[in-house]
Enzyme design. Structure first.
Site, PDB file in Angstrom:
ATOM      1  N   LYS A 189      16.211   3.859 -31.169  1.00 38.01           N
ATOM      2  CA  LYS A 189      17.608   4.751 -30.995  1.00 38.01           C
ATOM      3  C   LYS A 189      18.538   4.124 -30.332  1.00 38.01           C
ATOM      4  CE  LYS A 189      18.644   7.868 -28.402  1.00 38.01           C
ATOM      5  NZ  LYS A 189      20.268   7.889 -28.212  1.00 38.01           N
ATOM      6  N   GLY A 243      19.421   5.074 -17.633  1.00 38.26           N
ATOM      7  CA  GLY A 243      19.506   5.507 -16.305  1.00 38.26           C
ATOM      8  C   GLY A 243      18.172   5.784 -15.518  1.00 38.26           C
ATOM      9  N   GLY A 247      14.907   7.741 -17.485  1.00 36.90           N
ATOM     10  CA  GLY A 247      13.866   6.980 -17.306  1.00 36.90           C
ATOM     11  C   GLY A 247      12.442   8.102 -16.782  1.00 36.90           C
ATOM     12  N   GLU A 264      13.357   0.020 -18.008  1.00 40.33           N
ATOM     13  CA  GLU A 264      14.414  -0.907 -17.363  1.00 40.33           C
ATOM     14  C   GLU A 264      15.536   0.117 -16.922  1.00 40.33           C
ATOM     15  OE1 GLU A 264      13.863  -4.046 -16.989  1.00 40.33           O
ATOM     16  OE2 GLU A 264      12.422  -4.343 -18.288  1.00 40.33           O
ATOM     17  N   CYS A 298      23.656  -3.126 -15.508  1.00 36.41           N
ATOM     18  CA  CYS A 298      22.469  -2.618 -14.468  1.00 36.41           C
ATOM     19  C   CYS A 298      22.363  -3.514 -13.288  1.00 36.41           C
ATOM     20  CB  CYS A 298      21.229  -2.378 -15.180  1.00 36.41           C
ATOM     21  SG  CYS A 298      20.801  -4.005 -16.137  1.00 36.41           S
ATOM     22  N   GLU A 399      24.140   4.505  -7.999  1.00 28.60           N
ATOM     23  CA  GLU A 399      24.708   3.431  -8.676  1.00 28.60           C
ATOM     24  C   GLU A 399      25.784   4.311  -9.479  1.00 28.60           C
ATOM     25  OE1 GLU A 399      22.695   3.319 -12.686  1.00 28.60           O
ATOM     26  OE2 GLU A 399      22.872   0.850 -12.502  1.00 28.60           O
TER      27      GLU A 399
HETATM   28  P1  NAD Z   1      21.035   6.940 -20.199  1.00 20.45           P
HETATM   29  O1  NAD Z   1      19.911   7.090 -19.626  1.00 20.45           O
HETATM   30  O2  NAD Z   1      21.899   8.181 -20.276  1.00 20.45           O
HETATM   31  O3  NAD Z   1      20.704   6.557 -21.803  1.00 20.45           O
HETATM   32  C1  NAD Z   1      20.166   5.327 -22.258  1.00 20.45           C
HETATM   33  C2  NAD Z   1      19.446   6.069 -23.706  1.00 20.45           C
HETATM   34  O4  NAD Z   1      18.531   7.096 -23.356  1.00 20.45           O
HETATM   35  C3  NAD Z   1      20.495   6.626 -24.695  1.00 20.45           C
HETATM   36  O5  NAD Z   1      20.110   6.111 -25.855  1.00 20.45           O
HETATM   37  C4  NAD Z   1      20.411   7.987 -24.559  1.00 20.45           C
HETATM   38  O6  NAD Z   1      20.578   8.601 -25.702  1.00 20.45           O
HETATM   39  C5  NAD Z   1      18.908   8.136 -24.047  1.00 20.45           C
HETATM   40  N1  NAD Z   1      18.548   9.445 -23.520  1.00 20.45           N
HETATM   41  C6  NAD Z   1      19.202  10.262 -22.810  1.00 20.45           C
HETATM   42  N2  NAD Z   1      18.480  11.202 -22.219  1.00 20.45           N
HETATM   43  C7  NAD Z   1      17.306  11.146 -22.818  1.00 20.45           C
HETATM   44  C8  NAD Z   1      16.090  11.862 -22.674  1.00 20.45           C
HETATM   45  N3  NAD Z   1      16.057  12.895 -22.153  1.00 20.45           N
HETATM   46  N4  NAD Z   1      15.007  11.462 -23.518  1.00 20.45           N
HETATM   47  C9  NAD Z   1      15.191  10.180 -24.369  1.00 20.45           C
HETATM   48  N5  NAD Z   1      16.178   9.589 -24.377  1.00 20.45           N
HETATM   49  C10 NAD Z   1      17.129  10.046 -23.745  1.00 20.45           C
HETATM   50  O7  NAD Z   1      21.880   5.637 -19.814  1.00 20.45           O
HETATM   51  P2  NAD Z   1      23.182   5.132 -20.376  1.00 20.45           P
HETATM   52  O8  NAD Z   1      24.171   5.879 -19.620  1.00 20.45           O
HETATM   53  O9  NAD Z   1      23.411   5.090 -21.656  1.00 20.45           O
HETATM   54  O10 NAD Z   1      23.135   3.566 -19.621  1.00 20.45           O
HETATM   55  C11 NAD Z   1      23.471   3.493 -18.482  1.00 20.45           C
HETATM   56  C12 NAD Z   1      22.238   3.086 -17.591  1.00 20.45           C
HETATM   57  O11 NAD Z   1      21.412   2.068 -18.149  1.00 20.45           O
HETATM   58  C13 NAD Z   1      22.555   2.816 -16.113  1.00 20.45           C
HETATM   59  O12 NAD Z   1      21.816   3.218 -15.347  1.00 20.45           O
HETATM   60  C14 NAD Z   1      22.000   1.150 -16.316  1.00 20.45           C
HETATM   61  O13 NAD Z   1      21.706   0.704 -14.916  1.00 20.45           O
HETATM   62  C15 NAD Z   1      21.022   1.416 -17.031  1.00 20.45           C
HETATM   63  N6  NAD Z   1      20.801   0.100 -17.604  1.00 20.45           N
HETATM   64  C16 NAD Z   1      19.431  -0.643 -17.291  1.00 20.45           C
HETATM   65  C17 NAD Z   1      19.236  -2.078 -17.717  1.00 20.45           C
HETATM   66  C18 NAD Z   1      18.027  -2.726 -17.163  1.00 20.45           C
HETATM   67  O14 NAD Z   1      17.702  -3.566 -17.813  1.00 20.45           O
HETATM   68  N7  NAD Z   1      17.629  -2.321 -16.166  1.00 20.45           N
HETATM   69  C19 NAD Z   1      20.150  -2.479 -18.625  1.00 20.45           C
HETATM   70  C20 NAD Z   1      21.184  -1.815 -19.266  1.00 20.45           C
HETATM   71  C21 NAD Z   1      21.556  -0.597 -18.541  1.00 20.45           C
END
Ligand code: NAD
Length: 510
Positions: A189, A243, A247, A264, A298, A399
């Protein structure tokens, strides 16, 4: 822009102008006909309409993947054949660099020079894991005769993969490549904000002849489609990038069938500069560390730790350089920093800037949208730098995920290490110094999974990616990332096929 858009998207599979999802080898709309409009972050224009999947769509994709794994040919396909397909996928990505990078810039906003880099990196990730698929994976042990013990690695099964919007194609590669190389099947997804390049990737998968059900792409929101994947008892592993708060909810949802998880997550990574560092190099990487991809990385070097004696000189030069960064539309070749992903995210970053000022930090530069059309229509924020911070401030601890650098100052090595480790995160960190022993002492004490000496940001498909503390669980990339898509099985072979005699056989007397 409309012509560019239509031309760019002509290879996506659509029905009635809506981009379709890829499930069980077919292109499908949402089960309830739901549609989402995608917006260009640079100017607020609608660039595409895509299916907005439902819980049922996620379940259908999971069922297709389950059947493909349990009854399908993929895990029995020789590693060499899996590798050949993955090599072809890598070459196909390379062959479409111009199209994919433009599509990514249109959807995500980041400058073309960054998306071109991402596309090449994604192709190389498939190539790396294609190569790894055929390499020896097992172990044998010298155990007491007459047995022989060996260890083999097998695919885990159905992998649910949930990715963010900051590197849409690259994050898909990081997830799909190791999973497929190891013989797993996938339900991926993408972020609901940036699905376009992943949908184009799915057309390549389709054309290259991956068996149906092996790769499924479901679109939709996190709480609906993402949660359905994380909860499903038919998913054997969930791999998530996003995020830390999300997670946590994925981890909770995964407890139902105790599926394997890898996470991650976010970061607040320290970039430590000692007075003896090469000044111009350290300034250059401090800028690159935080303002690449407008800070939406990230592992961004979002906290800059400066030794007292160079603090003022360093800040002065950094501010001068930050003000020169060309902010603009990612298609403009002069642009060095693009927009933030959405209006909502821009407002979140602005609220952090406001909090920083209220907390008493000094806003050295930026903190606002650029003047004119750019700031009014696009999601732009000028490169922003805070000094005069205190460790407990929210802008230091949390963050922000935008072009906002917070500067902390330290008097000696011990204080630098203490400040560096003083957040709940532990993703990345860097140290700049010309004293190699000091560099290694500091890196050794950093509680972080990805570290750099006299550089910031380089990432290699060969090396493990992931964080300590609340930055995640497990590692991606390299052999470590491959291992996380395998189960480990021990096989014990009796080389002398005769009864053990543990229980006496009364009939034979043995
Ligand atoms: P997010 O957590 O809002 O969303 C990430 C994904 O999770 C999206 O596809 C979203 O639709 C899905 N999601 C959201 N709520 C969910 C739920 N309740 N159940 C299942 N899936 C759900 O993050 P974002 O705003 O898309 O990305 C930014 C974040 O990602 C930042 O915190 C960044 O640090 C992190 N990030 C980490 C890495 C790494 O390798 N550590 C890499 C890139 C981004």
């Amino acid at each position: 822009m409309l012509a560019v858009t239509e031309d760019l998207l002509k290879n996506l599979k659509t029905k009635d102008g809506v981009c379709l999802m890829y499930v069980d080898g077919s292109w499908v709309p949402a089960s309830d006909g739901g549609v989402r409009e995608l917006v260009n972050p640079s100017d607020g224009q609608i660039v595409a309409r895509v299916a907005e999947g439902t819980r049922q769509d996620a379940q259908r994709a999971i069922a297709a993947a389950r059947a493909a794994f349990d009854n399908g040919p993929w895990r029995d396909t020789p590693a060499l054949e899996r590798a050949k397909l993955l090599f072809k996928l890598a070459d196909t990505i390379d062959d479409h660099t111009a199209e994919l990078s433009a599509m990514e810039t249109l959807n995500n906003g980041k400058p073309l020079r960054e998306t071109e880099y991402d596309v090449a990196d994604a192709a190389n990730c498939f190539r790396y894991y294609a190569g790894l698929a055929t390499k020896p994976q097992g172990q044998t042990f010298d155990v007491p005769a007459p047995s022989q013990t060996m260890v083999v690695r097998e695919p885990i099964g159905v992998c649910g993969q949930i990715i963010p919007w900051n590197y849409p194609l690259l994050m898909a590669a990081w997830k799909l490549a190791p999973a497929l190389a190891a013989g797993n099947v996938c339900v991926l997804k993408p972020s609901e904000l940036t699905p376009l390049t992943v949908l184009r990737l799915a057309t390549f998968v389709d054309e290259l002849g991956f068996p149906k059900g092996v790769v499924n792409i479901v679109l939709g929101s996190g709480p609906v489609v993402g949660a359905a994947i994380a909860e499903s008892a038919d998913v054997d592993k969930v791999a998530f990038t996003g995020g830390t708060k999300t997670g946590r909810s994925i981890m909770q949802a995964a407890t139902g069938n105790l599926k394997k998880i890898s996470l991650e997550l976010g970061g607040k990574s320290p970039n430590i500069v000692f007075a003896d560092a090469d000044f111009d190099t350290a300034v250059d990487y401090a800028l690159f560390g935080i303002f690449a991809n407008a800070g939406q990385v990230c592992s961004a070097g979002s906290r800059l730790l400066l030794e007292d004696s160079i603090h003022d000189k360093f800040v002065k030069r950094l501010v001068e350089r930050a003000r020169e960064i060309a902010v603009g539309d990612g298609f403009d070749p002069k642009t060095e920093m693009g927009p933030l992903i959405s209006r909502a995210h821009t407002e979140k970053v602005e609220s952090y800037i406001k909090t920083g000022v209220e907390e008493g930090a000094k806003l050295e530069t930026g903190g606002k949208r650029p003047p004119g059309e750019l700031g009014a229509k696009g999601n732009f924020i000028e490169p922003t730098i805070f000094t005069n911070t205190k460790p407990q401030m929210r802008i230091v601890q949390e963050e922000i995920f935008g072009p906002v650098l917070v500067i902390q100052r330290f008097k000696d090595e011990a204080e630098a290490v203490k400040l560096a480790n003083d957040t709940v995160y532990g993703l990345a960190g860097a140290v700049f110094t010309n004293d190699i022993a000091k560099a290694h002492r500091v890196i050794k004490k950093l509680r972080a999974g990805i570290t750099w000496i006299n550089t910031y940001h380089p990432t290699y498909n060969e090396a493990p990616w992931g964080g300590y503390k609340q930055s995640g669980i497990g590692r991606e990339l390299g052999t470590y990332g491959y291992d996380q898509y395998t189960e480990v099985k021990q096989i014990n072979v009796n080389l002398a096929v005769e009864p053990s005699g543990w229980f006496k056989d009364r009939e034979s007397g043995k």
